[in-house]
Design a protein around this motif. Structure first.
Motif, PDB file in Angstrom:
ATOM      1  N   ALA A  32       8.181   2.766  16.497  1.00 17.86           N
ATOM      2  CA  ALA A  32       7.730   2.088  15.279  1.00 17.86           C
ATOM      3  C   ALA A  32       6.247   2.345  15.038  1.00 17.86           C
ATOM      4  CB  ALA A  32       7.999   0.593  15.374  1.00 17.86           C
ATOM      5  N   LYS A  33       5.434   2.238  16.083  1.00 20.57           N
ATOM      6  CA  LYS A  33       3.991   2.497  15.945  1.00 20.57           C
ATOM      7  C   LYS A  33       3.734   3.945  15.535  1.00 20.57           C
ATOM      8  CE  LYS A  33       2.132  -0.902  19.173  1.00 20.57           C
ATOM      9  NZ  LYS A  33       1.479  -1.114  20.462  1.00 20.57           N
ATOM     10  N   LEU A  34       4.448   4.862  16.189  1.00 14.78           N
ATOM     11  CA  LEU A  34       4.253   6.280  15.901  1.00 14.78           C
ATOM     12  C   LEU A  34       4.562   6.587  14.433  1.00 14.78           C
ATOM     13  CD1 LEU A  34       5.311   9.164  18.217  1.00 14.78           C
ATOM     14  CD2 LEU A  34       5.613   9.344  15.782  1.00 14.78           C
ATOM     15  N   PHE A  35       5.736   6.180  13.976  1.00 11.16           N
ATOM     16  CA  PHE A  35       6.140   6.531  12.618  1.00 11.16           C
ATOM     17  C   PHE A  35       5.447   5.671  11.554  1.00 11.16           C
ATOM     18  CE2 PHE A  35       9.469   8.466  15.220  1.00 11.16           C
ATOM     19  CZ  PHE A  35       9.306   9.779  14.795  1.00 11.16           C
ATOM     20  N   SER A  36       5.003   4.475  11.915  1.00 12.67           N
ATOM     21  CA  SER A  36       4.194   3.667  10.993  1.00 12.67           C
ATOM     22  C   SER A  36       2.851   4.345  10.736  1.00 12.67           C
ATOM     23  CB  SER A  36       3.964   2.271  11.547  1.00 12.67           C
ATOM     24  OG  SER A  36       5.155   1.547  11.556  1.00 12.67           O
ATOM     25  N   LYS A  37       2.260   4.888  11.790  1.00 10.85           N
ATOM     26  CA  LYS A  37       0.984   5.601  11.645  1.00 10.85           C
ATOM     27  C   LYS A  37       1.147   6.792  10.699  1.00 10.85           C
ATOM     28  CE  LYS A  37      -3.218   7.059  12.827  1.00 10.85           C
ATOM     29  NZ  LYS A  37      -4.413   6.429  12.301  1.00 10.85           N
ATOM     30  N   LEU A  38       2.229   7.533  10.862  1.00 11.31           N
ATOM     31  CA  LEU A  38       2.460   8.682   9.976  1.00 11.31           C
ATOM     32  C   LEU A  38       2.709   8.228   8.543  1.00 11.31           C
ATOM     33  CD1 LEU A  38       4.639  10.957  12.292  1.00 11.31           C
ATOM     34  CD2 LEU A  38       2.162  11.027  11.899  1.00 11.31           C
ATOM     35  N   ALA A  39       3.429   7.142   8.375  1.00 16.79           N
ATOM     36  CA  ALA A  39       3.688   6.622   7.023  1.00 16.79           C
ATOM     37  C   ALA A  39       2.389   6.188   6.353  1.00 16.79           C
ATOM     38  CB  ALA A  39       4.675   5.451   7.093  1.00 16.79           C
ATOM     39  N   LYS A  40       1.498   5.546   7.122  1.00 18.07           N
ATOM     40  CA  LYS A  40       0.200   5.127   6.558  1.00 18.07           C
ATOM     41  C   LYS A  40      -0.639   6.326   6.133  1.00 18.07           C
ATOM     42  CE  LYS A  40      -0.055   0.796   9.030  1.00 18.07           C
ATOM     43  NZ  LYS A  40      -0.512   0.119  10.241  1.00 18.07           N
ATOM     44  N   GLU A  41      -0.416   7.460   6.778  1.00 19.30           N
ATOM     45  CA  GLU A  41      -1.123   8.693   6.416  1.00 19.30           C
ATOM     46  C   GLU A  41      -0.386   9.455   5.318  1.00 19.30           C
ATOM     47  OE1 GLU A  41      -4.116   9.546   7.554  1.00 19.30           O
ATOM     48  OE2 GLU A  41      -4.180   7.779   8.843  1.00 19.30           O
ATOM     49  N   ASN A  42       0.683   8.844   4.779  1.00 21.59           N
ATOM     50  CA  ASN A  42       1.489   9.437   3.705  1.00 21.59           C
ATOM     51  C   ASN A  42       2.159  10.743   4.141  1.00 21.59           C
ATOM     52  OD1 ASN A  42       2.584   9.107   1.140  1.00 21.59           O
ATOM     53  ND2 ASN A  42       1.072  10.499   0.234  1.00 21.59           N
ATOM     54  N   ILE A  43       2.633  10.765   5.386  1.00 18.99           N
ATOM     55  CA  ILE A  43       3.318  11.934   5.940  1.00 18.99           C
ATOM     56  C   ILE A  43       4.807  11.626   5.993  1.00 18.99           C
ATOM     57  CG2 ILE A  43       3.593  13.382   7.984  1.00 18.99           C
ATOM     58  CD1 ILE A  43       0.608  12.621   8.649  1.00 18.99           C
ATOM     59  N   SER A  44       5.584  12.436   5.306  1.00 21.86           N
ATOM     60  CA  SER A  44       7.041  12.278   5.317  1.00 21.86           C
ATOM     61  C   SER A  44       7.618  13.010   6.517  1.00 21.86           C
ATOM     62  CB  SER A  44       7.660  12.844   4.038  1.00 21.86           C
ATOM     63  OG  SER A  44       7.258  12.068   2.936  1.00 21.86           O
ATOM     64  N   VAL A  45       8.500  12.335   7.221  1.00 29.03           N
ATOM     65  CA  VAL A  45       9.155  12.887   8.400  1.00 29.03           C
ATOM     66  C   VAL A  45      10.612  13.143   8.050  1.00 29.03           C
ATOM     67  CG1 VAL A  45       9.823  12.382  10.768  1.00 29.03           C
ATOM     68  CG2 VAL A  45       7.583  11.667   9.935  1.00 29.03           C
ATOM     69  N   ASP A  46      11.142  14.259   8.531  1.00 23.36           N
ATOM     70  CA  ASP A  46      12.532  14.593   8.219  1.00 23.36           C
ATOM     71  C   ASP A  46      13.406  14.363   9.449  1.00 23.36           C
ATOM     72  OD1 ASP A  46      14.851  15.509   7.043  1.00 23.36           O
ATOM     73  OD2 ASP A  46      14.245  17.594   6.978  1.00 23.36           O
TER      74      ASP A  46
END
Length: 175
Positions: A32-46
């Motif tokens: 959750a922390k890892l992907f929340s950080k990416l979401a806050k940076e506006n990075i879409s993960v596939d």
């Protein structure tokens, strides 16, 4: 919904990059922390895969793909987050990949799409580096230089017409 032809198209995306965060603690909230950080940076993960936890170290690896244009900011965000989540391994990056997918609403009720896709790629000598599925899509990461060969073989095995190449993102030559 197409029930007679479970696979309606083939798609390829050559603008993906795969990232693996190694030796991530296997405990609640880390992903959750890892992907929340990416979401806050506006990075879409596939595509996302978390490996089976290693019992000795109680860690696993988390692999995922992002658009290649987001790679620098993804690595920067992960470097900043690594210590916070307790990841002790490397961050591995692979830009030499392509995502090849078969798509079709009829796949949900027709077994065999995945096995046919995997067998076809194996027959072509194409190694699958990551797999992701949904009710209407099966995607495989392959080496970028194998993408055209993969799309062509899948196109043929599923008896698709040239108009049924759903999407090609990147520089994939015509089939």
């Amino acid at each position: 919904m197409e029930i007679y032809k479970p696979v309606a198209g083939v798609a390829a995306d050559l603008s993906q990059a795969r990232i693996v965060v190694c030796d991530v603690p296997d405990k609640p909230g880390v992903a959750a922390k890892l992907f929340s950080k990416l979401a806050k940076e506006n990075i879409s993960v596939d595509m996302i895969i978390q490996s089976y936890a290693r019992k000795v170290s109680n860690t696993n690896d988390i692999a995922f793909t992002v658009d290649a244009s987001d790679l620098p900011k993804t690595v920067e965000a992960l470097d900043a987050l690594k210590a916070e989540i307790g990841a002790t391994g490397d961050i591995q990056v692979d830009e030499n990949i392509a995502k090849v997918s078969i798509v079709g609403a009829g796949m949900i009720d027709r077994p065999g799409g995945a096995s046919t896709m995997f067998e076809t790629l194996a027959e072509q000598g194409i190694n699958i580096r990551m797999i992701s599925t949904s009710e209407i899509k099966i995607s495989c990461l392959v080496d970028k230089d194998q993408a055209q060969k993969a799309v062509k073989a899948l196109h043929e095995v599923f008896e698709l017409e040239s108009s049924e190449i759903a999407e090609v993102k990147g520089d994939l030559p015509n089939i």
